[in-house]
Motif scaffolding. Structure first.
Motif, short mmCIF file in Angstrom:
data_model
loop_
_atom_site.label_atom_id
_atom_site.label_comp_id
_atom_site.label_asym_id
_atom_site.label_seq_id
_atom_site.Cartn_x
_atom_site.Cartn_y
_atom_site.Cartn_z
N ASP A 53 39.50 54.48 53.23
CA ASP A 53 38.08 55.02 53.46
C ASP A 53 37.46 53.64 52.64
N ILE A 54 36.68 52.58 53.78
CA ILE A 54 36.37 51.69 52.24
C ILE A 54 35.53 51.27 52.59
N LYS A 55 34.51 52.41 53.26
CA LYS A 55 33.14 52.60 53.10
C LYS A 55 32.76 53.24 52.37
N ASN A 56 33.17 54.33 51.48
CA ASN A 56 33.23 55.20 50.40
C ASN A 56 33.85 54.85 49.56
N ILE A 57 34.49 53.95 49.28
CA ILE A 57 35.24 54.41 48.04
C ILE A 57 33.97 53.60 46.49
N SER A 58 34.69 54.35 45.73
CA SER A 58 34.23 54.16 44.81
C SER A 58 34.09 52.66 43.81
N LEU A 59 33.49 52.99 42.96
CA LEU A 59 33.92 51.38 42.39
C LEU A 59 35.24 52.73 40.77
N ALA A 60 35.20 53.40 40.81
CA ALA A 60 36.28 53.72 40.07
C ALA A 60 37.50 54.05 40.72
N GLN A 61 37.58 54.30 41.33
CA GLN A 61 38.26 54.29 42.49
C GLN A 61 39.67 52.92 43.16
N ALA A 62 37.95 51.39 43.14
CA ALA A 62 38.11 50.12 43.00
C ALA A 62 39.78 49.80 41.85
N LYS A 63 38.69 50.30 40.55
CA LYS A 63 39.03 49.71 39.47
C LYS A 63 40.52 50.76 39.28
N GLU A 64 40.84 51.58 40.03
CA GLU A 64 42.32 52.26 39.60
C GLU A 64 43.26 51.46 40.52
N ILE A 65 43.00 50.86 41.65
CA ILE A 65 43.36 50.09 42.46
C ILE A 65 44.04 48.62 41.90
N TYR A 66 42.80 48.17 41.75
CA TYR A 66 42.74 47.14 41.48
C TYR A 66 44.47 46.80 40.12
N LYS A 67 43.98 48.13 39.12
CA LYS A 67 45.46 47.82 37.66
C LYS A 67 46.18 48.05 38.64
N LYS A 68 46.25 49.27 39.61
CA LYS A 68 47.76 49.49 39.91
C LYS A 68 48.84 48.63 40.70
N ASP A 69 47.35 48.07 41.63
CA ASP A 69 48.39 47.05 43.10
C ASP A 69 48.46 45.69 42.18
N TRP A 70 47.59 44.68 41.02
CA TRP A 70 47.16 43.90 41.02
C TRP A 70 47.08 43.39 39.85
N TRP A 71 46.68 44.10 38.26
CA TRP A 71 46.54 43.40 37.77
C TRP A 71 48.25 44.12 36.82
N ASP A 72 49.02 45.18 36.98
CA ASP A 72 50.34 44.91 37.15
C ASP A 72 51.35 44.63 37.16
N LYS A 73 50.86 44.46 38.68
CA LYS A 73 51.67 44.11 39.85
C LYS A 73 52.14 41.81 39.56
N LEU A 74 51.08 41.60 39.03
CA LEU A 74 50.72 39.84 38.94
C LEU A 74 52.30 38.98 38.63
N GLY A 75 52.27 39.80 37.41
CA GLY A 75 53.38 38.98 36.56
C GLY A 75 53.23 37.97 36.03
N GLY A 76 51.97 37.88 35.31
CA GLY A 76 51.63 36.76 34.22
C GLY A 76 52.08 37.03 33.00
N THR A 77 52.50 38.64 32.86
CA THR A 77 52.81 38.82 31.01
C THR A 77 54.20 37.71 31.34
N GLY A 78 53.05 36.97 29.74
CA GLY A 78 54.09 36.04 29.05
C GLY A 78 53.28 34.68 28.73
N LEU A 79 51.88 34.83 29.70
CA LEU A 79 51.12 33.69 29.78
C LEU A 79 49.62 33.72 29.11
N HIS A 80 49.03 32.85 28.95
CA HIS A 80 47.68 32.75 28.18
C HIS A 80 46.75 33.44 28.89
#
Length: 171
Positions: A53-80
Motif C-alpha cells: 500500500d504505497i500511498k499509506n506506507i509510513s517512514l518507519a515501514q519504508a526504513k524497515e524495507i530499505y534495511k531488509k531488501d536493499w542494505w542487507d542484500k547489497l553484498g557490499g560488506t568488505g568495500l569501503h
C-alpha cells in the motif's frame, strides 16, 4: 557507515507520495499503462512492490524495507563505506544489478551484476577516489542514456551532485 546514516541521506533524496502516470515505476507492471497506477513514496515504487500500500506506507515501514531488501542484500560488506553508500543509493535509484554492473565497469572486471571475489579485489586494489569518481561518471552516463532523461534528468543530476559531496566527506 551505519545504516541509519545511509538512510538519512537517502530519504533526503526520496520524496513523499507521487503517482506520475509517465513514470514506469509507478505502475505495478513496470511499464507505463501496465498494471495499476499505485505510485511511489519514499522511493518505494509500485513496480518493485506491487502488493504494498504505497500511498499509506509510513517512514518507519519504508526504513524497515530499505534495511531488509536493499542494505542487507547489497553484498557490499568488505568495500569501503563510501563506495557502499554510493552503490546502495545508485541501486535504489536504478536497480541493484545495474549499479553493480556500473561499479564493475568502473574497475575493469566482467560486468555480471554480482559482487564476488574478483569485483571485491578489483575495487579494493584501486584508489578510493578513483573508484568513487569513475562510478559516479558511469552513473551519469547511464542516466543520460535513458529515454526518461528529459523528464527526470535534472533531479538525478542534483542527487548525484549531493552524493559527490558525501563522497568527499566519506573518503
Amino acid at each position: 557507515m551505519a545504516f541509519d546514516e545511509a538512510f538519512r541521506r537517502l530519504i533526503g533524496h526520496e520524496g513523499g507520495y507521487t503517482n506520475d502516470r509517465r513514470d514506469p515505476g509507478n505502475w505495478t507492471g513496470g511499464k507505463v499503462g501496465v498494471g495499476i497506477l499505485k505510485g511511489t513514496k519514499f522511493g518505494l515504487a509500485a513496480n518493485t512492490y506491487p502488493n504494498l500500500d504505497i500511498k499509506n506506507i509510513s517512514l518507519a515501514q519504508a526504513k524497515e524495507i530499505y534495511k531488509k531488501d536493499w542494505w542487507d542484500k547489497l553484498g557490499g560488506t568488505g568495500l569501503h563505506s563510501a563506495i557502499t553508500f554510493q552503490l546502495w543509493d545508485f541501486s535504489i535509484n536504478a536497480g541493484k544489478k545495474r549499479a553493480i554492473q556500473e561499479l564493475q565497469q568502473a574497475v575493469g572486471v566482467t560486468a555480471d551484476g554480482v559482487i564476488g571475489p574478483k569485483t571485491m579485489e578489483a575495487v579494493n586494489s584501486r584508489d578510493l577516489n578513483d573508484v568513487l569518481l569513475t562510478l559516479t561518471a558511469e552513473r551519469l552516463k547511464f542516466y543520460t542514456s535513458l529515454n526518461t532523461w528529459p523528464i527526470w534528468g535534472k533531479g538525478w543530476v542534483n542527487r548525484v551532485a549531493d552524493n559527490l559531496k558525501y563522497a568527499a566527506r566519506d573518503n
